[in-house]
Design an enzyme around this catalytic site. Structure first.
Site, PDB file in Angstrom:
ATOM      1  N   SER A   4      -6.234   3.150   4.503  1.00  0.00           N
ATOM      2  CA  SER A   4      -5.548   2.455   3.415  1.00  0.00           C
ATOM      3  C   SER A   4      -6.549   1.733   2.515  1.00  0.00           C
ATOM      4  O   SER A   4      -6.301   0.625   2.024  1.00  0.00           O
ATOM      5  CB  SER A   4      -4.517   1.455   3.960  1.00  0.00           C
ATOM      6  OG  SER A   4      -3.580   1.119   2.962  1.00  0.00           O
TER       7      SER A   4
ATOM      8  N   SER B 191       0.793  -1.230   0.000  1.00  0.00           N
ATOM      9  CA  SER B 191       0.000   0.000   0.000  1.00  0.00           C
ATOM     10  C   SER B 191       0.827   1.283   0.000  1.00  0.00           C
ATOM     11  O   SER B 191       0.265   2.373  -0.057  1.00  0.00           O
ATOM     12  CB  SER B 191      -0.951   0.017   1.202  1.00  0.00           C
ATOM     13  OG  SER B 191      -2.079  -0.797   0.950  1.00  0.00           O
TER      14      SER B 191
ATOM     15  N   LYS C 222       0.080   3.764  -2.644  1.00  0.00           N
ATOM     16  CA  LYS C 222      -0.897   4.845  -2.509  1.00  0.00           C
ATOM     17  C   LYS C 222      -0.248   6.219  -2.328  1.00  0.00           C
ATOM     18  O   LYS C 222      -0.922   7.243  -2.430  1.00  0.00           O
ATOM     19  CB  LYS C 222      -1.848   4.550  -1.348  1.00  0.00           C
ATOM     20  CG  LYS C 222      -2.713   3.299  -1.561  1.00  0.00           C
ATOM     21  CD  LYS C 222      -3.659   3.076  -0.405  1.00  0.00           C
ATOM     22  CE  LYS C 222      -4.594   1.891  -0.660  1.00  0.00           C
ATOM     23  NZ  LYS C 222      -3.957   0.595  -0.399  1.00  0.00           N
TER      24      LYS C 222
END
Length: 388
Positions: free
Chosen positions: A116, A56, A59
């Site tokens: 997230s 993640s 991101k």
């Protein structure tokens, strides 16, 4: 290039010739990097250029593009995006939005950062670029612009996919640029708890444990998949009176820890790196914002000299106790001939310890535009240059 040498006496004892980069603490992770954002120096690294799965941490780039769309006013924080079937059915971490909802961009950003949320990230990608595929293309284009030479994106959220890789160094570059280019949006990363109305309350806590342990930490992002392990890009800002007062006296570090064994381990190893960086290295301000590092003569210009420096000033990091006496050496073209434009790159400042150990090299730019002189002035300087 002509070499111009300037020795800076900082009023403390001379450094020894044996000064070297310090040995960092043992860090239980596959790869890591510690960056001093204030001086733009790497303080420690291990396998920083080895490709890894970002999970993640992907991101961070998704957020970069969303923030850019906000800054350019292509979208607004209050604008709402629909939730597609694709976003709704995303596996992994979620914000728990569904196709019946029209969600404000600001809430989707919080869902992407704090929770997230893979669903929030897909909704933002579709809203900004029209499709996930187009957004991924933009991510890769932006990575090239930022100099992230070892990064390849295949999706927007970070789930495991062949060819979806980055490095600790590229993540540090991205993090630094994210904070520098979009300071108005960085506070989202310090939010400890958030959930969208109607979604599970138990899903509202930021997974960055350092936000709850260290008041100087204000971001940035966690990541985890089975393949990537537990990852964290953490950033902290602490006051150093020697640098000045207020914002000028604050020093920021970024730690990138990849492939730790657990959620607690990635936080502990990141904390270890940050604390070591702040204590083992001291920051020395060589030049204040807007102050010229050197002011050489210029020919055929309306001004007799030109200031070369860095608009935000120059700070360097050296091992603690060794900032006593630094040497600087400026490499620049000679002669300098007008016109010169503000912001034009023109030379390099090389910084070394009193013992001659290299510390860093800083590109210098023209601080103020110098226009061409009139015909007579140019003619006179042309004669003087010929004689010289």
């Amino acid at each position: 290039m002509r070499r111009a040498v300037l020795a800076l006496g900082l009023g403390v004892a001379s450094l020894g010739a044996s000064a070297q980069a310090l040995t960092p603490p043992e860090v239980a992770a596959r790869a890591y990097l510690l960056l001093d954002v204030t001086s733009q120096q790497v303080l420690a690294a291990k396998d920083a250029d080895v490709p890894v799965e970002p999970a993640s941490l992907t991101k961070l780039m998704s957020a970069y593009l969303v923030f850019d769309a906000l800054k350019s006013k292509k979208i607004s924080l209050t604008q709402t995006f629909g939730v597609s079937e694709r976003a709704w059915k995303m596996p992994g971490s979620r914000m728990f939005i569904d196709p019946k909802m029209q969600v404000p961009v600001e809430d989707l950003i919080k869902g992407m950062i704090v929770q997230s949320g893979n669903d929030a990230t897909v909704a933002l990608a579709e809203g900004v670029a029209g499709s996930v595929e187009r957004f991924v293309q933009l991510m890769n284009e932006q990575a090239k612009v930022l100099g992230m030479t070892n990064t390849s994106y295949k999706n927007v959220e970070g789930l495991t996919e062949a060819g979806h890789t980055t490095t600790a160094r590229d993540l540090a570059t991205l993090s630094m640029r994210l904070m520098r280019d979009f300071p108005d949006y960085v506070p989202y990363y310090a939010i400890q708890r958030y959930r969208y109305a109607g979604t599970p309350a138990a899903n509202g806590t930021n997974r960055n444990l350092l936000l709850f342990r260290d008041p100087s930490v204000d971001g940035l992002k966690t990541g985890h998949t089975n393949a990537a392990g537990y990852c964290l890009v953490a950033t902290a800002r602490r006051s150093f009176p020697a640098l000045g007062e207020g914002a000028a006296g604050q020093r920021r570090l970024v730690s990138v820890v990849l492939g730790a064994s657990s959620e607690n381990a990635r936080a502990a190893e990141s904390q270890k790196l940050l604390n070591w960086g702040f204590s083992a290295y001291e920051a020395v301000r060589l030049f204040a914002p807007g102050q010229a590092a050197v002011t050489p003569a210029i020919w055929k210009g309306k001004a007799p000299t030109v200031g070369l420096g860095v608009p935000e000033g120059i700070v360097v990091s050296v091992p603690a106790g060794e900032g006593a006496k630094l040497k600087t050496e400026v490499l620049r073209p000679d002669p300098l001939v007008a016109p010169l434009q503000k912001g034009q790159k023109l030379g390099t400042l090389k910084v070394s310890t009193g013992g001659g150990v290299a510390v860093t090299e800083v590109p210098l730019t023209v601080l103020e535009t110098v226009e061409e002189a009139g015909f007579l002035g140019r003619a006179w300087d042309a004669i003087r240059l010929w004689i010289k």
